[in-house]
Design a protein around this motif. Structure first.
Motif, PDB file in Angstrom:
ATOM      1  N   HIS A   1      35.070 -32.809  -9.206  1.00 66.36           N
ATOM      2  CA  HIS A   1      35.403 -31.412  -9.487  1.00 66.36           C
ATOM      3  C   HIS A   1      35.920 -31.320 -10.920  1.00 66.36           C
ATOM      4  CE1 HIS A   1      35.093 -31.625  -5.166  1.00 66.36           C
ATOM      5  NE2 HIS A   1      36.169 -32.401  -5.122  1.00 66.36           N
ATOM      6  N   VAL A   2      35.095 -30.802 -11.824  1.00 62.24           N
ATOM      7  CA  VAL A   2      35.441 -30.793 -13.247  1.00 62.24           C
ATOM      8  C   VAL A   2      35.488 -29.372 -13.781  1.00 62.24           C
ATOM      9  CG1 VAL A   2      34.640 -33.119 -13.765  1.00 62.24           C
ATOM     10  CG2 VAL A   2      33.007 -31.243 -13.804  1.00 62.24           C
ATOM     11  N   PHE A   3      36.463 -29.113 -14.619  1.00 52.84           N
ATOM     12  CA  PHE A   3      36.592 -27.803 -15.244  1.00 52.84           C
ATOM     13  C   PHE A   3      35.707 -27.754 -16.478  1.00 52.84           C
ATOM     14  CE2 PHE A   3      38.569 -24.484 -17.845  1.00 52.84           C
ATOM     15  CZ  PHE A   3      38.761 -23.483 -16.900  1.00 52.84           C
ATOM     16  N   GLU A   4      34.845 -26.722 -16.528  1.00 56.91           N
ATOM     17  CA  GLU A   4      33.950 -26.549 -17.676  1.00 56.91           C
ATOM     18  C   GLU A   4      34.666 -25.685 -18.718  1.00 56.91           C
ATOM     19  OE1 GLU A   4      29.417 -25.006 -18.780  1.00 56.91           O
ATOM     20  OE2 GLU A   4      30.179 -24.829 -16.717  1.00 56.91           O
ATOM     21  N   ASN A   5      35.132 -26.330 -19.748  1.00 58.26           N
ATOM     22  CA  ASN A   5      35.852 -25.634 -20.797  1.00 58.26           C
ATOM     23  C   ASN A   5      34.952 -24.617 -21.491  1.00 58.26           C
ATOM     24  OD1 ASN A   5      38.411 -27.252 -20.747  1.00 58.26           O
ATOM     25  ND2 ASN A   5      36.970 -28.903 -21.184  1.00 58.26           N
ATOM     26  N   THR A   6      35.545 -23.595 -22.020  1.00 60.02           N
ATOM     27  CA  THR A   6      34.893 -22.452 -22.655  1.00 60.02           C
ATOM     28  C   THR A   6      34.247 -21.542 -21.615  1.00 60.02           C
ATOM     29  OG1 THR A   6      34.431 -23.759 -24.635  1.00 60.02           O
ATOM     30  CG2 THR A   6      33.313 -21.646 -24.471  1.00 60.02           C
ATOM     31  N   ALA A   7      33.482 -22.126 -20.674  1.00 61.69           N
ATOM     32  CA  ALA A   7      32.896 -21.341 -19.590  1.00 61.69           C
ATOM     33  C   ALA A   7      33.971 -20.904 -18.610  1.00 61.69           C
ATOM     34  CB  ALA A   7      31.828 -22.143 -18.864  1.00 61.69           C
TER      35      ALA A   7
ATOM     36  N   LEU B   1      28.198 -29.811 -23.374  1.00 59.90           N
ATOM     37  CA  LEU B   1      28.602 -31.186 -23.636  1.00 59.90           C
ATOM     38  C   LEU B   1      29.122 -31.761 -22.325  1.00 59.90           C
ATOM     39  CD1 LEU B   1      29.468 -33.603 -25.441  1.00 59.90           C
ATOM     40  CD2 LEU B   1      31.565 -32.322 -25.940  1.00 59.90           C
ATOM     41  N   ASP B   2      28.433 -32.747 -21.766  1.00 58.52           N
ATOM     42  CA  ASP B   2      28.742 -33.169 -20.399  1.00 58.52           C
ATOM     43  C   ASP B   2      28.860 -34.683 -20.263  1.00 58.52           C
ATOM     44  OD1 ASP B   2      25.974 -33.550 -20.748  1.00 58.52           O
ATOM     45  OD2 ASP B   2      25.571 -33.300 -18.611  1.00 58.52           O
TER      46      ASP B   2
ATOM     47  N   ASN C   1      33.986 -35.259 -22.296  1.00 57.40           N
ATOM     48  CA  ASN C   1      34.414 -33.876 -22.165  1.00 57.40           C
ATOM     49  C   ASN C   1      33.346 -33.121 -21.394  1.00 57.40           C
ATOM     50  OD1 ASN C   1      35.926 -31.490 -22.457  1.00 57.40           O
ATOM     51  ND2 ASN C   1      36.464 -31.988 -24.577  1.00 57.40           N
ATOM     52  N   PHE C   2      33.669 -31.875 -21.018  1.00 58.47           N
ATOM     53  CA  PHE C   2      32.747 -31.023 -20.267  1.00 58.47           C
ATOM     54  C   PHE C   2      32.981 -29.604 -20.757  1.00 58.47           C
ATOM     55  CE2 PHE C   2      31.335 -28.991 -16.134  1.00 58.47           C
ATOM     56  CZ  PHE C   2      30.014 -29.421 -16.221  1.00 58.47           C
ATOM     57  N   THR C   3      32.147 -29.172 -21.715  1.00 57.77           N
ATOM     58  CA  THR C   3      32.406 -27.935 -22.448  1.00 57.77           C
ATOM     59  C   THR C   3      31.116 -27.174 -22.718  1.00 57.77           C
ATOM     60  OG1 THR C   3      34.289 -28.938 -23.594  1.00 57.77           O
ATOM     61  CG2 THR C   3      33.350 -26.983 -24.594  1.00 57.77           C
ATOM     62  N   LEU C   4      31.138 -25.884 -22.476  1.00 56.37           N
ATOM     63  CA  LEU C   4      30.027 -25.014 -22.860  1.00 56.37           C
ATOM     64  C   LEU C   4      30.123 -24.724 -24.353  1.00 56.37           C
ATOM     65  CD1 LEU C   4      27.640 -23.069 -22.223  1.00 56.37           C
ATOM     66  CD2 LEU C   4      29.386 -21.294 -21.817  1.00 56.37           C
ATOM     67  N   ILE C   5      29.036 -25.007 -25.075  1.00 57.82           N
ATOM     68  CA  ILE C   5      28.973 -24.714 -26.505  1.00 57.82           C
ATOM     69  C   ILE C   5      28.000 -23.556 -26.690  1.00 57.82           C
ATOM     70  CG2 ILE C   5      28.528 -25.629 -28.808  1.00 57.82           C
ATOM     71  CD1 ILE C   5      28.912 -28.430 -27.661  1.00 57.82           C
ATOM     72  N   PRO C   6      28.478 -22.381 -27.069  1.00 59.19           N
ATOM     73  CA  PRO C   6      27.583 -21.220 -27.181  1.00 59.19           C
ATOM     74  C   PRO C   6      26.620 -21.343 -28.357  1.00 59.19           C
ATOM     75  CG  PRO C   6      29.900 -20.565 -27.016  1.00 59.19           C
ATOM     76  CD  PRO C   6      29.874 -22.029 -27.305  1.00 59.19           C
ATOM     77  N   ALA C   7      25.484 -20.684 -28.223  1.00 57.32           N
ATOM     78  CA  ALA C   7      24.560 -20.580 -29.350  1.00 57.32           C
ATOM     79  C   ALA C   7      25.295 -19.965 -30.536  1.00 57.32           C
ATOM     80  CB  ALA C   7      23.355 -19.727 -28.963  1.00 57.32           C
ATOM     81  N   GLY C   8      25.007 -20.473 -31.718  1.00 58.52           N
ATOM     82  CA  GLY C   8      25.692 -20.007 -32.918  1.00 58.52           C
ATOM     83  C   GLY C   8      26.825 -20.908 -33.353  1.00 58.52           C
TER      84      GLY C   8
END
Length: 599
Positions: free
Chosen positions: A366-372, A435-436, A525-532
């Motif tokens: 169970h991992v928290f997706e940062n930014t998302a 990033l996963d 890490n586990f992070t959503l990186i947005p386009a741009g």
């Protein structure tokens, strides 16, 4: 009750939603399932945390003698009748915690009140050599595990009011000792479940050294421990470790001592003993995502796979071994309502036999997706094998295509000075990406000295100019030898998590003037990186101020590093490259369970 004691983070400072109800299911605790998108099985009925039905007794002090004669101090807190204050009738399961930070006796039991009010006896013991416990203090290890096993046996068979079933609770040091106890209890033990929160996996790689360079971590912990009546801080086993790390002795390397403390290596015995475990750590912890190695090792041990290999998509997993990684610092939110409820559900599952459905999950990580800002349940770690290569180029470029150049800049190492840096930045991403997992930075460099220290920081830059750190890593040049069998690779054999032996025998002095390859492991890490947004890598000769841990090179390492100048190369045959795990956001959906606060 006394105030709650400090945990590991405080010791280092001294040195310098409630869960969505789970449904009952046909799956029984320990059933093995293959991965699917379901976080928990469906069925009739649901688990909810019990109300606080009992009062809490005054702590009862009980000394417990170990097999070697050492007496361990414990405090016991019982459920009481709220109307009369008398001890509640009947027998209850026991929760035990082992703590090295107690003052007069043992761990203050206020943190256990939540469980006592819901029908558990709570026992807090002082680790040998601390508080009022006898013996000499050591840095975890087999003896502390044996003490834990004896305390489990006593709590199950001799403690008044016990129903014979025991669980282990605690965060940080109080979490780590659970692993050693679970390995020591043997099969058919009264120990039924553990919740090692705020823990790591491999002490040498995670906390006591970084990239082959010692840290002041053990010394910091020692300062936070009140020594017991029989301990001598100058000669106890823990002090030996501190001294050897400081002067470049045997324990400044990853030798047999550290390997005996590697939780991953304990996992086959823990699994053989049949002890289910729910672990927890934070992305901003002392060692970010530190329990991920425990999760991987437990799943692999259960299915007799290579212990430290990635858990890949489609491989079977078991709900007996689960892990939570949240957006937290060390110990943050552990005693908040959400994580207390989750631990209660775990204990109710395994100690009280309640059909919570928790153990039947097909996605036990169970991992928290940062930014998302969402929780994701998965089985695999890393979740995806997809990877992208970004090459370090002249002018600070970070290119998805290899652009050969003669060199990309220089770094210098000087003692007691701020580290200089080289920065490489990509073009804006054209689509969202996640990033996963861990990543690798391969650097080709030459040095004027026989030693090299290279630190790398991975950032994400938003269009507004905000810089958010994602991961970092460091490597001592003489410890650059790559252990390919233990390293992790993504699609196309891209190196994602380099492993190094870090032994005395694996040392290779740096040859001045020779271009040499260095593989720096960057934390997961586990992070959503947005386009741009853009990817950025910052290389420094010494750790920057925001590095995840302080480093204390040995005197010999300092002498070899002094006044070195490093030239970074990115030629046709010597491409310095960031290998980055990037997955499609569509691969991940929000968990139906809230596994903890988002901050």
């Amino acid at each position: 009750m006394r105030a709650r004691i400090p945990i590991m983070l405080a010791a280092l400072v001294a040195a310098g939603l409630t869960p969505v109800a789970a449904s009952a299911a046909s799956a029984q605790p320990g059933d093995t399932v293959r991965p699917s998108s379901a976080a928990r099985p469906s069925g009739s009925g649901s688990w909810q945390p019990e109300p606080a039905s009992y009062g809490v007794s005054t702590p009862v002090d009980i000394p417990v003698r170990m097999d070697d004669g050492v007496v361990i101090s414990t405090e016991v807190v019982y459920p009481t009748d709220p109307a009369t204050g008398a001890r509640a009738a009947g027998a209850f399961p026991v929760l035990l915690t082992q703590n090295p930070y107690g003052t007069a006796r043992s761990d203050p039991t206020a943190a256990g009140d939540y469980f006592v009010q819901r029908g558990y006896i709570y026992v807090a013991s002082a680790v040998r050599g601390t508080g009022a416990s006898g013996g000499q203090v050591s840095w975890f290890g087999q003896r502390q595990g044996e003490d834990g096993a004896e305390l489990v046996n006593w709590a199950a068979r001799s403690l008044a009011g016990s129903d014979g079933r025991v669980g282990l609770d605690g965060c940080s040091y109080l979490g780590v000792d659970q692993w050693f106890t679970a390995a020591a209890v043997g099969r058919d033990s009264a120990l039924k479940a553990i919740t090692p929160f705020c823990t790591d996996s491999n002490f040498y790689d995670d906390l006591t050294a970084d990239g082959g360079i010692p840290t002041p971590f053990v010394a910091g912990i020692a300062q936070g421990e009140p020594r017991g009546p029989q301990d001598n801080p100058a000669t106890d086993p823990q002090s030996v470790t501190i001294a050897q790390e400081a002067d470049g002795g045997a324990r400044s390397y990853d030798n047999s001592y550290w390997q005996s403390l590697d939780i991953q290596r304990l996992m086959p015995q823990i699994v053989a003993n049949g002890i289910p475990a729910l672990s927890e750590a934070g992305w901003n912890d002392l060692f970010p995502g530190g329990d991920l190695g425990d999760y991987v090792a437990a799943q692999n041990a259960y299915f007799h796979r290579p212990l430290t290999a990635p858990v890949t998509a489609g491989e079977p997993v078991t709900g007996r071994y689960q892990a939570i990684v949240g957006p937290w610092t060390h110990g943050e939110n552990v005693d908040g309502a959400v994580l207390e409820n989750i631990r209660l559900e775990w204990f109710d599952t395994w100690l009280k036999g309640e059909r919570t459905g928790m153990a039947g999950t097909s996605a036990p990580l169970h991992v928290f997706e940062n930014t998302a800002n969402q929780w994701v349940d998965t089985a695999a770690w890393p979740p995806s094998a997809a990877a992208s290569a970004y090459y370090l180029g002249a002018g600070g470029s970070l290119s998805a295509g290899h652009l050969a150049s003669d060199g990309t800049g220089q770094l210098s190492w000087a003692p007691a000075t701020a580290a200089n840096s080289l920065t490489y930045t990509s073009a804006p991403l054209t689509r969202d990406a996640v990033l996963d997992g861990p990543s690798d930075l391969t650097v080709y460099a030459s040095s004027t000295t026989t030693e090299v220290e290279l630190t790398a920081t991975l950032n994400v830059l938003s269009p507004s100019g905000a810089v958010v750190k994602q991961a970092d890593g460091v490597l001592l040049g003489s410890q650059r030898k790559l252990d390919q069998a233990q390293s992790w690779y993504g699609q196309g054999s891209v190196l994602l998590q380099p492993a190094h032996p870090f032994t005395a025998g694996s040392q290779q002095p740096v040859v001045p003037g020779r271009t040499t390859r260095y593989d720096i492991s960057l934390l997961a890490n586990f992070t959503l990186i947005p386009a741009g947004d853009r990817i950025q890598v910052v290389l420094t000769s010494q750790p920057p101020a925001n590095f995840h841990a302080p480093l204390t090179p040995t005197p010999q390492e300092l002498a070899n590093l002094a006044n070195g100048t490093y030239t970074i190369d990115s030629g046709a045959a010597t491409a310095s490259v960031l290998d980055l795990p990037l997955a499609s956001p569509g691969q991940f959906t929000a968990s139906p369970v809230n596994w903890g606060p988002s901050s």
